[in-house]
Scaffold this motif. Structure first.
Motif, PDB file in Angstrom:
ATOM      1  N   ARG A   1     -23.063 -25.541  -7.057  1.00 28.25           N
ATOM      2  CA  ARG A   1     -23.163 -26.876  -6.463  1.00 28.25           C
ATOM      3  C   ARG A   1     -23.722 -26.809  -5.036  1.00 28.25           C
ATOM      4  O   ARG A   1     -24.748 -26.171  -4.863  1.00 28.25           O
ATOM      5  CB  ARG A   1     -21.819 -27.618  -6.535  1.00 28.25           C
TER       6      ARG A   1
ATOM      7  N   THR B   1     -12.350 -21.995  -8.901  1.00 20.10           N
ATOM      8  CA  THR B   1     -13.729 -22.464  -9.093  1.00 20.10           C
ATOM      9  C   THR B   1     -14.680 -21.289  -8.922  1.00 20.10           C
ATOM     10  O   THR B   1     -14.510 -20.469  -8.007  1.00 20.10           O
ATOM     11  CB  THR B   1     -14.173 -23.594  -8.130  1.00 20.10           C
TER      12      THR B   1
ATOM     13  N   MET C   1     -25.436 -21.120 -10.458  1.00 19.70           N
ATOM     14  CA  MET C   1     -24.626 -22.310 -10.147  1.00 19.70           C
ATOM     15  C   MET C   1     -24.082 -22.240  -8.719  1.00 19.70           C
ATOM     16  O   MET C   1     -24.433 -21.352  -7.953  1.00 19.70           O
ATOM     17  CB  MET C   1     -23.497 -22.442 -11.155  1.00 19.70           C
TER      18      MET C   1
ATOM     19  N   ASN D   1     -13.414 -32.629 -16.720  1.00 19.91           N
ATOM     20  CA  ASN D   1     -13.712 -33.114 -15.370  1.00 19.91           C
ATOM     21  C   ASN D   1     -14.133 -34.582 -15.420  1.00 19.91           C
ATOM     22  O   ASN D   1     -14.798 -35.079 -14.534  1.00 19.91           O
ATOM     23  CB  ASN D   1     -14.746 -32.230 -14.652  1.00 19.91           C
TER      24      ASN D   1
HETATM   25  O1  F6P Z   1     -18.088 -26.469 -10.308  1.00 22.29           O
HETATM   26  C1  F6P Z   1     -18.375 -25.487 -11.256  1.00 22.29           C
HETATM   27  C2  F6P Z   1     -19.716 -25.739 -11.897  1.00 22.29           C
HETATM   28  O2  F6P Z   1     -19.965 -24.700 -12.816  1.00 22.29           O
HETATM   29  C3  F6P Z   1     -20.881 -25.892 -10.920  1.00 22.29           C
HETATM   30  O3  F6P Z   1     -21.311 -24.670 -10.397  1.00 22.29           O
HETATM   31  C4  F6P Z   1     -21.877 -26.615 -11.778  1.00 22.29           C
HETATM   32  O4  F6P Z   1     -22.787 -27.382 -11.025  1.00 22.29           O
HETATM   33  C5  F6P Z   1     -20.991 -27.516 -12.609  1.00 22.29           C
HETATM   34  O5  F6P Z   1     -19.702 -26.953 -12.605  1.00 22.29           O
HETATM   35  C6  F6P Z   1     -21.448 -27.696 -14.029  1.00 22.29           C
HETATM   36  O6  F6P Z   1     -20.606 -28.611 -14.636  1.00 22.29           O
HETATM   37  P1  F6P Z   1     -20.640 -28.960 -16.175  1.00 22.29           P
HETATM   38  O7  F6P Z   1     -19.854 -27.899 -16.895  1.00 22.29           O
HETATM   39  O8  F6P Z   1     -20.005 -30.294 -16.242  1.00 22.29           O
HETATM   40  O9  F6P Z   1     -22.074 -28.943 -16.615  1.00 22.29           O
END
Ligand code: F6P
Length: 363
Positions: free
Chosen positions: A187, A141, A185, A77
């Motif tokens: 967001r 997602t 989680m 990402n």
């Molecule tokens: O968008 C999916 C997600 O798991 C969110 O729920 C969370 O805030 C984020 O990605 C965590 O991202 P990373 O894997 O970059 O820590």
């Protein structure tokens, strides 16, 4: 059925989640049945840039993928394709990056690109489509916050993980007469929290859509104490905020990285302890929600989505995404799904159900 020896590509973008491999398997199987060859783009959208990283995906290798977590293609990402940073703002990918990806796909003879991702990845997919790349989207997602589909794949698996966690926290909370806070989680959407909270028997559920008051949270705990239930399960979405308070983050957004949420569970736990004097413990579920294999619901959804993505490629319906509108899967323009986040509706049946059960939403 046409047997035109077409070559198509598939990539997985953004955070991983259960079911990505099941989609890859379905795409490869359905494409192979048509006589097509499928190539996986490695490492997300970055794999489209020099040095191009493609891997031929063989029908025979697909057997074990249905249940396997993560993605065999890798994902990211971050990087040169990051279309979103900060709190949701969208960045235009530079034309030279889009053109390079388009050129490389043409060089490899790929006549369609299946992009599996959430809001960020589908925003990139749309920009590629506008640059002339024949793109088909598949909505992924755990957050379930994408418009134009009733459900994204990965969500059900995350909810199951959080529900099982609550089942376990329930027994230890009751044994010790404690308040247990579970941070999940999601967001800026509370889908995981409210769904798992109801399924797992939560007493208080705090979601980003409803700013909460500590007085209300503690009133619920007091009410339970009074009725002889000396333990309470509190589910907190990572994006939940007290009324007038701030989002708890792990530091600001930086460069190509979106702001990382996390820590609200600990803040809620310590405030409850301070106000009630009860023993409180916090559990942050974190990436356990993203790891491991998909539930049977997600396996089926991923397989339906993957097969339909190949159908869209066959029909030349590019710039579209597969979507679930029960009881059927359909195609919608990717533009219908991106650009805004789908949040838990305050007048929807999940909120109504929670309230009808006496669950406190902290307001
Ligand atoms: O968008 C999916 C997600 O798991 C969110 O729920 C969370 O805030 C984020 O990605 C965590 O991202 P990373 O894997 O970059 O820590």
């Amino acid at each position: 059925m046409d047997h035109d020896q077409r070559r198509i590509g598939i990539l997985t973008g953004g955070g991983d989640c259960p079911g990505l491999n099941a989609v890859i398997r379905a795409v490869v199987k359905a494409a192979t049945k048509r006589g097509w060859h499928t190539f996986g783009v490695l490492g997300g959208f970055e794999g489209l840039l020099e040095p191009v990283r493609l891997r031929r995906l063989d029908y025979q290798e697909m057997g074990a993928l249905l249940t396997q977590g993560g993605t065999i293609l890798g994902t990211s990402n971050r990087g040169r394709f990051a279309a979103k940073t900060g709190r949701g703002e969208v960045h235009r990918i530079p034309d030279e990056i889009l053109d390079e990806a388009k050129r490389n796909l043409a060089k490899e003879g790929l006549s369609a690109l299946v992009c599996v991702g959430g809001d960020g990845s589908l925003t990139i997919a749309q920009q590629l489509f506008e640059a002339g790349v024949p793109v088909v989207g598949v909505p992924k997602t755990i957050d379930n916050d994408l418009e134009a589909t009733v459900m994204t794949f990965g969500f059900d698996s995350a909810v199951e993980c959080a529900t099982h966690a609550l089942d376990r926290l329930h027994t230890t909370a009751e044994s010790h007469s404690r308040v247990m806070v579970l941070e999940v989680m999601g967001r800026s959407a509370g889908w995981i929290a409210i769904s798992a909270g109801i399924s797992g028997g939560g007493d208080v559920i705090l979601i980003p859509e409803i700013p909460f008051r500590y007085e209300q949270v503690c009133a619920k705990i007091a009410e339970r104490e009074k009725s002889g239930r000396h333990f309470t399960l509190v589910v907190v979405a990572e994006g939940a905020q007290p009324l007038g308070g701030d989002l708890v983050t792990q530091g600001p957004a930086a460069g190509d990285r979106e702001v990382r949420l996390g820590g609200v569970g600990a803040a809620v736990a310590s405030e409850i302890e301070r106000r009630t004097g009860k023993e409180v413990r916090v559990c942050v579920l974190g990436h356990l929600q993203r790891g491991g294999g998909p539930t049977s619901f997600d396996r089926l959804l991923c397989t339906r989505f993957g097969v339909m993505a190949v159908e869209l490629a066959a029909e030349g319906k590019f710039g579209h995404m597969v979507t679930l509108r029960p009881p059927v899967t359909q195609a919608v323009k990717i533009t219908e799904a991106i650009g805004r986040i789908r949040r838990v509706p305050l007048d929807g049946d999940l909120v109504r159900t929670a309230r009808a059960l006496g669950i406190s939403l902290g307001d």
